[in-house]
Design an enzyme around this catalytic site. Structure first.
Site, PDB file in Angstrom:
ATOM      1  N   ARG A 117       6.063 -12.207   2.780  1.00 19.43           N
ATOM      2  CA  ARG A 117       5.633 -10.868   2.362  1.00 19.43           C
ATOM      3  C   ARG A 117       5.947  -9.795   3.407  1.00 19.43           C
ATOM      4  NH1 ARG A 117       0.465 -13.370   0.074  1.00 19.43           N
ATOM      5  NH2 ARG A 117       1.045 -13.838  -2.081  1.00 19.43           N
ATOM      6  N   GLU A 181      31.491   8.288   6.979  1.00 21.09           N
ATOM      7  CA  GLU A 181      30.057   8.562   6.997  1.00 21.09           C
ATOM      8  C   GLU A 181      29.674   9.508   8.141  1.00 21.09           C
ATOM      9  OE1 GLU A 181      27.949   7.856   4.741  1.00 21.09           O
ATOM     10  OE2 GLU A 181      28.473   5.981   3.735  1.00 21.09           O
ATOM     11  N   LYS A 223      20.411  12.147  10.064  1.00 18.67           N
ATOM     12  CA  LYS A 223      19.814  11.219   9.104  1.00 18.67           C
ATOM     13  C   LYS A 223      18.333  10.995   9.387  1.00 18.67           C
ATOM     14  CE  LYS A 223      20.359   7.098   6.404  1.00 18.67           C
ATOM     15  NZ  LYS A 223      21.222   5.994   5.972  1.00 18.67           N
ATOM     16  N   GLU A 233      13.403   8.893  -0.961  1.00 18.26           N
ATOM     17  CA  GLU A 233      14.282   9.648  -1.844  1.00 18.26           C
ATOM     18  C   GLU A 233      13.531  10.166  -3.064  1.00 18.26           C
ATOM     19  OE1 GLU A 233      18.231   8.198  -3.790  1.00 18.26           O
ATOM     20  OE2 GLU A 233      18.593   8.272  -1.634  1.00 18.26           O
ATOM     21  N   ARG A 238      16.687  13.461   0.573  1.00 24.87           N
ATOM     22  CA  ARG A 238      17.432  12.307   1.049  1.00 24.87           C
ATOM     23  C   ARG A 238      18.634  12.023   0.146  1.00 24.87           C
ATOM     24  NH1 ARG A 238      15.209   6.458   3.369  1.00 24.87           N
ATOM     25  NH2 ARG A 238      17.295   5.660   3.838  1.00 24.87           N
ATOM     26  N   ASN A 242      23.852  10.928  -0.253  1.00 27.56           N
ATOM     27  CA  ASN A 242      24.718  10.217  -1.196  1.00 27.56           C
ATOM     28  C   ASN A 242      25.957  11.025  -1.566  1.00 27.56           C
ATOM     29  OD1 ASN A 242      23.071   7.842  -1.546  1.00 27.56           O
ATOM     30  ND2 ASN A 242      21.641   9.138  -2.675  1.00 27.56           N
ATOM     31  N   HIS A 245      29.005   9.299  -2.955  1.00 23.91           N
ATOM     32  CA  HIS A 245      28.690   7.896  -3.222  1.00 23.91           C
ATOM     33  C   HIS A 245      28.712   7.543  -4.705  1.00 23.91           C
ATOM     34  CE1 HIS A 245      27.701   7.982   0.977  1.00 23.91           C
ATOM     35  NE2 HIS A 245      27.299   6.731   0.973  1.00 23.91           N
ATOM     36  N   HIS A 249      31.058   4.584  -5.310  1.00 20.53           N
ATOM     37  CA  HIS A 249      30.561   3.281  -5.756  1.00 20.53           C
ATOM     38  C   HIS A 249      31.277   2.820  -7.022  1.00 20.53           C
ATOM     39  CE1 HIS A 249      26.418   3.566  -3.520  1.00 20.53           C
ATOM     40  NE2 HIS A 249      27.424   3.274  -2.723  1.00 20.53           N
ATOM     41  N   HIS A 263      33.810   0.367   1.758  1.00 22.96           N
ATOM     42  CA  HIS A 263      32.798   1.346   1.351  1.00 22.96           C
ATOM     43  C   HIS A 263      33.149   2.753   1.839  1.00 22.96           C
ATOM     44  CE1 HIS A 263      28.989   3.236   0.492  1.00 22.96           C
ATOM     45  NE2 HIS A 263      28.829   3.530   1.766  1.00 22.96           N
TER      46      HIS A 263
END
Length: 361
Positions: A117, A181, A223, A233, A238, A242, A245, A249, A263
């Site tokens: 957990r 990035e 960041k 987000e 935030r 992206n 992205h 993606h 990526h």
């Protein structure tokens, strides 16, 4: 040594940046070792290159290696890693060290978030992409047939330890992909940093340590500030991270999340498309879109791809994990350094744009 804090109250953590940091691994990592034992999860190729620096630390290393490549961000590898950590009798108070690029950080962070957990972990990113982006902010995930990073958790690390000297063993293509990035932060909200990137990018890619340190620190400060404001987000702030992205993606999915398209390469294509789409909609000067493309091409990053069709690319976008009320939010721009979230874009409009971009209509 340079240090940045991710401010999350009692879950705040430091990002430490220092060239040669891993040569002090015994000192730097000792606080995260229980009874002198350090559990390390590493990309098998990274371990060959950087492992000896940890082995000289004097700490007892309990090592789990993962095959290199985006293909390891899978259910099967997650299951194997969890079993390996349980076999090592990991405790919730332990700190599992993720040594490698974004794949290792995402996979290890996800495993750490669910083992017993939740146990602690430390990010030691060894690629530029991971150093400036994926190691900071607590996003963990694996890929599935439905798309990239579709299953995961938010699980913040206890620390991020960045040693730019690890970039010396990175191949040129990976370094360029990571740079996508870096420049993203200028495109999102810092025109001055984009100006700096235009001047210093080639020095950074050629191994200039001062340029690398400056780029890494500027990126993680940007960041960290955004994550501190919008950890999960939820406010939209935030989501600016992206930029490129959603487009990127989709191209990665067409490449099967393989080395056919890294990526950062997908993000570079996506950022060029985001600015071109913004310009076509009258939001952004066409000259800014031209400038973005010219810079990306100057450093050797792609701005176009023949992967997929407009229809297949949009089909991937329809599965975007940020989709809300049937719409996919796009990060667009009013100019360089002026990105914003637009939740009103229809995917049919995006498909038409991609068809024109491909010269298919």
């Amino acid at each position: 040594m340079r240090q940045v804090e991710v401010g999350l109250g009692d879950r705040s953590y430091p990002i430490v940046i220092e060239n040669g940091l891993l040569d002090r691994a015994g000192e730097v990592l000792a606080p995260y070792a229980r009874s002198g034992r350090l559990i390390v999860v590493a990309d098998d190729q990274v371990w060959v290159a950087q492992g000896p620096r940890l082995e000289r630390s004097g700490l007892a290393i309990a090592l789990v290696t993962i095959p290199a490549g985006e293909g390891s961000k899978s259910w099967n590898m997650l299951s194997r890693l969890v079993d390996d950590l349980l076999a090592l009798e990991v405790e919730r108070s332990d700190h599992v060290v993720a040594l490698g690029g974004g794949m290792i950080g995402d996979l290890t962070g996800f495993a750490a978030s669910i083992v017993k957990r939740g146990c602690n972990f430390v990010q030691v990113p060894t690629t530029l992409l991971a150093q400036v982006d994926s190691s900071v902010g607590g996003k963990t995930a694996i890929n599935t047939p439905a798309g990239k990073n579709m299953v995961g958790t938010f699980h913040q690390p206890s620390a991020v330890l960045i040693d730019p000297s690890t970039l010396d063993t990175l191949d040129r293509r990976q370094l360029r992909a990571g740079y996508a990035e870096v420049v993203k932060y200028g495109l999102i909200g810092d025109l001055g940093f984009f100006d700096w990137c235009e001047e210093k990018a080639l020095d950074l890619l050629a191994g200039d340590v001062d340029a690398q340190l400056q780029a890494i620190e500027t990126s993680v400060r940007a960041k960290a500030a955004i994550v501190g404001e919008d950890e999960r987000e939820t406010s939209g702030r935030r989501a600016l991270l992206n930029l490129g992205h959603t487009f990127g993606h989709a191209f990665e999915a067409e490449a099967g999340f393989s080395d056919r398209l890294l990526h950062g390469e997908g993000v570079a294509i996506g950022m060029a498309l985001a600015f071109r789409f913004s310009a076509e909609r009258g939001l952004c000067p066409a000259a800014d879109a031209d400038r973005v493309e010219a810079h990306l091409e100057a450093v050797g990053l792609p701005v176009r791809s023949d992967l997929g069709t407009p229809a297949s690319l949009v089909a991937h976008m329809a599965h975007d994990k940020k989709k809300s009320s049937g719409r996919v939010p796009f990060i667009l721009a009013r100019g360089i350094g002026r990105a914003f979230v637009d939740p009103t874009i229809e995917l049919a409009e995006v498909e038409d744009f991609l068809a024109r971009w491909r010269g298919q209509s």
